[in-house]
Structures are given as structure tokens and as C-alpha cells.
Design a protein around this motif. Structure first.
Motif, PDB file in Angstrom:
ATOM      1  N   PRO A  86       0.784  -1.196  -0.043  1.00 57.25           N
ATOM      2  CA  PRO A  86       0.109   0.065   0.071  1.00 57.25           C
ATOM      3  C   PRO A  86       0.903   1.440   0.034  1.00 57.25           C
ATOM      4  CG  PRO A  86      -0.898  -1.660   1.663  1.00 57.25           C
ATOM      5  CD  PRO A  86       0.235  -2.352   1.138  1.00 57.25           C
ATOM      6  N   ILE A  87       0.470   2.398  -0.899  1.00 58.45           N
ATOM      7  CA  ILE A  87       1.273   3.420  -0.856  1.00 58.45           C
ATOM      8  C   ILE A  87       1.172   4.009   0.456  1.00 58.45           C
ATOM      9  CG2 ILE A  87       1.026   5.856  -1.745  1.00 58.45           C
ATOM     10  CD1 ILE A  87       0.120   4.445  -4.601  1.00 58.45           C
ATOM     11  N   THR A  88       2.255   4.863   1.032  1.00 57.06           N
ATOM     12  CA  THR A  88       2.441   5.443   2.170  1.00 57.06           C
ATOM     13  C   THR A  88       2.617   6.889   2.140  1.00 57.06           C
ATOM     14  OG1 THR A  88       4.713   5.001   2.496  1.00 57.06           O
ATOM     15  CG2 THR A  88       3.281   3.663   3.297  1.00 57.06           C
ATOM     16  N   LYS A  89       2.849   7.363   0.728  1.00 59.65           N
ATOM     17  CA  LYS A  89       3.432   8.758   0.500  1.00 59.65           C
ATOM     18  C   LYS A  89       2.278   9.629   0.206  1.00 59.65           C
ATOM     19  CE  LYS A  89       7.501   7.383  -2.116  1.00 59.65           C
ATOM     20  NZ  LYS A  89       8.501   8.241  -1.286  1.00 59.65           N
ATOM     21  N   PHE A  90       1.025   9.250   0.007  1.00 59.45           N
ATOM     22  CA  PHE A  90      -0.364  10.237   0.093  1.00 59.45           C
ATOM     23  C   PHE A  90      -1.553   9.440   0.326  1.00 59.45           C
ATOM     24  CE2 PHE A  90       0.478   8.626  -4.258  1.00 59.45           C
ATOM     25  CZ  PHE A  90      -1.013   8.368  -4.704  1.00 59.45           C
ATOM     26  N   ASP A  91      -2.545   9.915   0.484  1.00 59.22           N
ATOM     27  CA  ASP A  91      -3.964   9.309   0.925  1.00 59.22           C
ATOM     28  C   ASP A  91      -4.521   8.717  -0.420  1.00 59.22           C
ATOM     29  OD1 ASP A  91      -6.439   8.690   1.528  1.00 59.22           O
ATOM     30  OD2 ASP A  91      -7.148  10.658   2.274  1.00 59.22           O
ATOM     31  N   THR A  92      -4.562   7.550  -0.514  1.00 52.18           N
ATOM     32  CA  THR A  92      -5.231   6.888  -1.754  1.00 52.18           C
ATOM     33  C   THR A  92      -6.673   6.675  -1.710  1.00 52.18           C
ATOM     34  OG1 THR A  92      -4.603   4.563  -0.949  1.00 52.18           O
ATOM     35  CG2 THR A  92      -2.808   6.173  -2.076  1.00 52.18           C
ATOM     36  N   SER A  93      -7.349   7.069  -0.791  1.00 52.02           N
ATOM     37  CA  SER A  93      -8.678   6.664  -0.442  1.00 52.02           C
ATOM     38  C   SER A  93      -9.601   6.918  -1.603  1.00 52.02           C
ATOM     39  CB  SER A  93      -9.267   7.383   0.605  1.00 52.02           C
ATOM     40  OG  SER A  93      -9.160   8.726   0.666  1.00 52.02           O
ATOM     41  N   LYS A  94      -9.392   7.911  -2.564  1.00 54.27           N
ATOM     42  CA  LYS A  94     -10.240   8.477  -3.684  1.00 54.27           C
ATOM     43  C   LYS A  94      -9.726   7.856  -4.996  1.00 54.27           C
ATOM     44  CE  LYS A  94     -12.636  12.219  -1.454  1.00 54.27           C
ATOM     45  NZ  LYS A  94     -12.937  13.633  -1.398  1.00 54.27           N
ATOM     46  N   PHE A  95      -8.445   6.914  -4.771  1.00 57.35           N
ATOM     47  CA  PHE A  95      -7.759   6.815  -6.022  1.00 57.35           C
ATOM     48  C   PHE A  95      -8.006   5.086  -6.274  1.00 57.35           C
ATOM     49  CE2 PHE A  95      -5.528  10.317  -5.120  1.00 57.35           C
ATOM     50  CZ  PHE A  95      -4.604  10.649  -5.945  1.00 57.35           C
ATOM     51  N   LYS A  96      -8.229   4.993  -7.769  1.00 53.20           N
ATOM     52  CA  LYS A  96      -8.265   3.611  -8.224  1.00 53.20           C
ATOM     53  C   LYS A  96      -7.333   2.748  -7.716  1.00 53.20           C
ATOM     54  CE  LYS A  96     -11.282   5.077 -12.288  1.00 53.20           C
ATOM     55  NZ  LYS A  96     -11.218   5.031 -13.614  1.00 53.20           N
ATOM     56  N   THR A  97      -6.056   2.923  -7.760  1.00 50.39           N
ATOM     57  CA  THR A  97      -4.923   2.109  -7.529  1.00 50.39           C
ATOM     58  C   THR A  97      -4.267   2.631  -6.179  1.00 50.39           C
ATOM     59  OG1 THR A  97      -4.537   1.465  -9.826  1.00 50.39           O
ATOM     60  CG2 THR A  97      -2.590   1.512  -8.106  1.00 50.39           C
ATOM     61  N   LYS A  98      -4.270   1.742  -5.246  1.00 49.71           N
ATOM     62  CA  LYS A  98      -3.759   2.162  -3.740  1.00 49.71           C
ATOM     63  C   LYS A  98      -2.491   1.435  -3.355  1.00 49.71           C
ATOM     64  CE  LYS A  98      -8.768   2.268  -2.690  1.00 49.71           C
ATOM     65  NZ  LYS A  98      -8.981   3.693  -2.791  1.00 49.71           N
ATOM     66  N   PHE A  99      -1.823   1.227  -4.184  1.00 50.31           N
ATOM     67  CA  PHE A  99      -0.380   0.439  -4.025  1.00 50.31           C
ATOM     68  C   PHE A  99       0.593   0.778  -4.985  1.00 50.31           C
ATOM     69  CE2 PHE A  99      -2.925  -2.220  -6.676  1.00 50.31           C
ATOM     70  CZ  PHE A  99      -1.887  -2.843  -7.504  1.00 50.31           C
ATOM     71  N   ALA A 100       1.787   0.394  -4.638  1.00 43.92           N
ATOM     72  CA  ALA A 100       2.882   0.919  -5.458  1.00 43.92           C
ATOM     73  C   ALA A 100       4.200   0.023  -5.065  1.00 43.92           C
ATOM     74  CB  ALA A 100       3.179   2.274  -5.646  1.00 43.92           C
ATOM     75  N   CYS A 101       5.159  -0.050  -5.541  1.00 47.32           N
ATOM     76  CA  CYS A 101       6.276  -0.486  -5.257  1.00 47.32           C
ATOM     77  C   CYS A 101       7.510   0.713  -4.713  1.00 47.32           C
ATOM     78  CB  CYS A 101       7.202  -1.110  -6.157  1.00 47.32           C
ATOM     79  SG  CYS A 101       6.451  -2.566  -6.692  1.00 47.32           S
ATOM     80  N   GLU A 102       7.202   1.126  -3.494  1.00 47.51           N
ATOM     81  CA  GLU A 102       8.025   2.334  -2.933  1.00 47.51           C
ATOM     82  C   GLU A 102       9.244   1.649  -2.497  1.00 47.51           C
ATOM     83  OE1 GLU A 102       4.404   5.209  -1.071  1.00 47.51           O
ATOM     84  OE2 GLU A 102       5.364   3.677   0.306  1.00 47.51           O
TER      85      GLU A 102
END
Length: 414
Positions: free
Chosen positions: A35-51
Motif C-alpha cells: 500500500p502507498i504511504t506517500k499520500f492518501d489514496t482513499s479516492k484513487f483507483k490504485t492504492k499501492f505501488a513499489c515504494e
């Protein structure tokens, strides 16, 4: 034409903050998606990445220095420092006029751009931009900062060819040394695209996976159920030298780079050619440049982003080049790292260099239901690393706009 060798490697990636840790994670099949930690993903379709994991720029850079640079430049400096250390390089003992930097990034300081423009838009209209805004944002700044830090006065510029960017940089660096215009080149690429603008933009183009319930297996190249790529961040740095220069300074030579090919799909803004026309031409050009035959390639690191058309078109091109009876190992390391965009070619070149150095093929993970057309044609190195002799390794990179760049690395023999 001069021989060109690899003498230093550096990496900061979602699965390891050094070239060694990156490689160990690759051969152990570690996924960097979370899960992405750099910003609030609550309104985004994709909520994860390779950080990046456990990353603090102050572990590598002075606070005042870090403040001046966007993340993509910070990543570049960190990877380059490791490559310099691993290459046993003391620039004070070398001719700095003959050492250059060709560094790639597709997005440059997109995080800085987003932050500064957002602050302006939310303000009262008074332009209170940082004096560092432009130099932090511009895509060529990383190559400039690297040269400034080390006093390198040779060839210096940045390549931008979307996701083919850092392979393009590596090919350019190779050629300048071959032509006798430089003794040593620092090359590679960096990217810091995990922010609202990038994720939102890629979501809008339907390019990203939305497997939010199980992000670790979301990047699944060649699988019939794949639904898009996973964004990654980081950097890869490679030191290239002429063979004579490396031997003279008793450098630790880890591999040789023998070929580079570039081409274009000339087809679509974002989609690859359905038959992989550009990929086919790029691989042929790299083989011709290396003066080797298709049968000599043992390992191919595929571009394979985990998009439906992209993966299939690349496999069609590979089949056209290598045939159905090939003895080739292929793997898609983006299944672990995600897609580092302009930095992808750099870390995948490092994977190829390590493969020829250690005779190990990193795996393709997550992929289970392989496209029926190809599952019996290629060894996609599924799930587990394989040991085999690797004398030559090829790396493919393709970018939006139809850009194609392919490199070939060879096991070093004096």
C-alpha cells in the motif's frame, strides 16, 4: 572500436537499497508492492505501488543538500555513490575532462512540480515559488548535480525516451567511449513518480493494476489475468569504462557491454505495436551491434510491464527474433520491482550484469496462467531462479511514444 566494460554498480530499489540487496531479493523472488504511504489514496483507483523501504535521505545526504534536490535527484546521487565505491574510483587520480555523465529520467522532478503548483493554486495568487523550484524540477538536473559533485567535465546530458530512457542513456554512454570521446561514463536513471499526479494520470489512462486486495501479486507479466503495471521508484547507476582505462587503473571489471540497438514502433502514443515491430527491430539492431547471433543470447530480461497488449507484442517480437526452438531463458523482473519507468532499464541492466557474472537467471514471480500462445514456446523462468551458464544477456525497454532501446551484456573475459 574500443571495448567497453562495466566497473561499478549502484542501486536503490523497492526490493533493496544497494545493488547487492537488490540482486539477492531478485533471485529470492521478493515482491516490492505494498500500500502507498506517500499520500492518501482513499479516492484513487490504485492504492499501492513499489515504494522504497526504510529510506531516509539523511542516511546518505546532508540535510541542506537533500533540501535542494527532488527525490529523483537524491536517488540518483545515492546510487551513483555506491557505484563509485564499488568501482574503486578516485576521481582525483583520473582525467576529469574525459569522464562524463549521461543520466536518464522520464518524469524528473514531478513531485516538486506538483507540490509547488498546488501551493500556488491554493494560495491568494501571490507567486511564492521556491528559488529551488526550477532546478529541482528540470529533468536534466540529476546529470548536472552528479558532475558538479565530482568535478566531472566530460560529456554531460540527460536522455528522455519514457520507459526506454535509461537504456538509451546506457547506449549513448557506450558509444561515446567506443568513439574515443570519453574514458569513463556514469550512466543509468532515476525516477520518483509515486505521487498523486502520476498515479492519477496512469489511472486515467487505465494503465495501472487495481488489485488493491493483494498488491504483492499485482504485477504478473504474461499471465492471462494481468490488469496493468505497478509503479515503482528508485535508481540504478552503472560505471562504464574503456577496457584500456579500466585495466590501467586495475579496476574491478564485472562485465562487458557489447551492443545497443534503438528503434521505434511508429504506431501509437501509448500502446506498443501489436506485432512488436519496433521491439523486433531494436533487438536485431542490438545483435548486429554486438556482432553475435541469436543463439548466443542465454538470458533476456523482458520489458514485460504486465499490460495485456504490451506483454504479448513483446513475446511475438522475441519469437520472431529467436524462433520457436530457442534455448533462451526469459524473465520479467518487474514482477518484483514494479515498473520504475525511466529508471527501469538501469536496474534491469544491473540484473543482466549480475546474471552473466553469477550464472543465475532471476525469476518471473506471480504469473500462473500463462498466455496459451506462448507457454510452450519460452522458458519464462517462473517462480524460482535458475542456474545456468549465461555468457550473453539482453535487456529490452520500450516507452510511450514508441521508443525502443535494447542492450546486450557479456561475461567478462580478459
Amino acid at each position: 572500436m574500443k571495448r567497453v566494460v562495466v566497473t561499478g554498480l549502484g542501486a536503490i530499489t523497492p526490493i533493496g537499497n544497494s545493488a547487492t540487496d537488490f540482486w539477492q531479493s531478485l533471485i529470492n523472488g521478493v515482491s516490492g508492492a505494498a500500500p502507498i504511504t506517500k499520500f492518501d489514496t482513499s479516492k484513487f483507483k490504485t492504492k499501492f505501488a513499489c515504494e522504497l523501504k526504510n529510506f531516509d535521505p539523511l542516511n546518505y545526504l546532508e540535510k541542506a543538500e537533500a533540501r535542494k534536490y527532488d527525490l529523483f535527484t537524491q536517488y540518483a546521487l545515492i546510487a551513483v555513490e555506491e557505484a563509485i565505491k564499488n568501482g574503486n574510483i578516485n576521481f582525483d587520480h583520473l582525467n576529469k575532462n574525459r569522464i562524463g555523465v549521461i543520466w536518464g529520467s522520464g518524469n524528473g522532478g514531478i513531485g516538486t512540480f506538483q507540490q509547488q503548483v498546488t501551493e500556488f493554486a491554493q494560495g491568494d495568487g501571490t507567486p511564492r515559488f521556491s528559488p529551488f523550484f526550477i532546478p529541482k524540477m528540470i529533468v536534466d538536473i540529476a546529470s548536472g548535480v552528479i558532475s558538479i559533485k565530482h568535478g566531472l567535465r566530460g560529456i554531460n546530458y540527460t536522455t528522455v525516451s519514457a520507459c526506454a530512457t535509461s537504456n538509451t542513456a546506457i547506449i549513448d554512454a557506450l558509444n561515446y567511449i567506443r568513439w574515443g570521446k570519453a574514458d569513463m561514463m556514469i550512466t543509468g536513471g532515476s525516477e520518483a513518480p509515486i505521487n498523486e499526479s502520476s498515479i492519477g494520470g496512469f489511472n486515467a489512462s487505465k494503465a495501472l493494476s487495481t488489485l488493491n486486495d493483494n498488491p504483492q501479486i499485482a504485477s504478473r507479466p504474461f499471465d492471462i489475468n494481468r490488469d496493468g503495471f505497478v509503479v515503482g521508484e528508485g535508481a540504478g547507476a552503472i560505471i562504464l569504462e574503456s577496457y584500456e582505462h579500466a585495466v590501467k587503473r586495475n579496476a574491478p571489471i564485472v562485465a562487458e557491454i557489447v551492443g545497443g540497438g534503438m528503434a521505434a514502433d511508429a504506431y501509437h502514443l501509448t500502446s506498443t505495436h501489436p506485432e512488436g515491430e519496433g521491439a523486433y527491430l531494436g533487438m536485431l539492431a542490438a545483435l548486429e551491434d554486438a556482432t553475435i547471433t541469436v543463439n548466443e543470447i542465454n538470458y533476456l530480461n523482458a520489458h514485460a510491464t504486465s499490460t495485456p497488449q504490451g506483454d504479448n507484442s513483446e513475446l511475438k517480437a522475441i519469437e520472431r527474433v529467436f524462433g520457436k526452438e530457442n534455448k533462451l531463458n526469459i524473465s520479467a523482473t518487474k514482477s518484483m520491482t514494479g515498473h520504475l519507468l525511466g529508471a527501469a532499464g538501469a536496474i534491469e541492466a544491473i540484473a543482466c550484469i549480475k546474471a552473466v557474472q553469477q550464472d543465475i537467471i532471476p525469476p518471473t514471480v506471480n504469473s500462473v496462467d500463462i498466455e496459451p500462445e506462448f507457454k510452450d514456446v519460452f522458458d519464462l523462468t517462473l517462480h524460482n531462479a535458475q542456474q545456468r551458464e549465461v555468457n550473453y544477456a539482453m535487456s529490452n525497454t520500450f516507452g510511450f511514444g514508441g521508443h525502443i532501446a535494447t542492450t546486450i551484456f557479456k561475461k567478462y573475459n580478459s
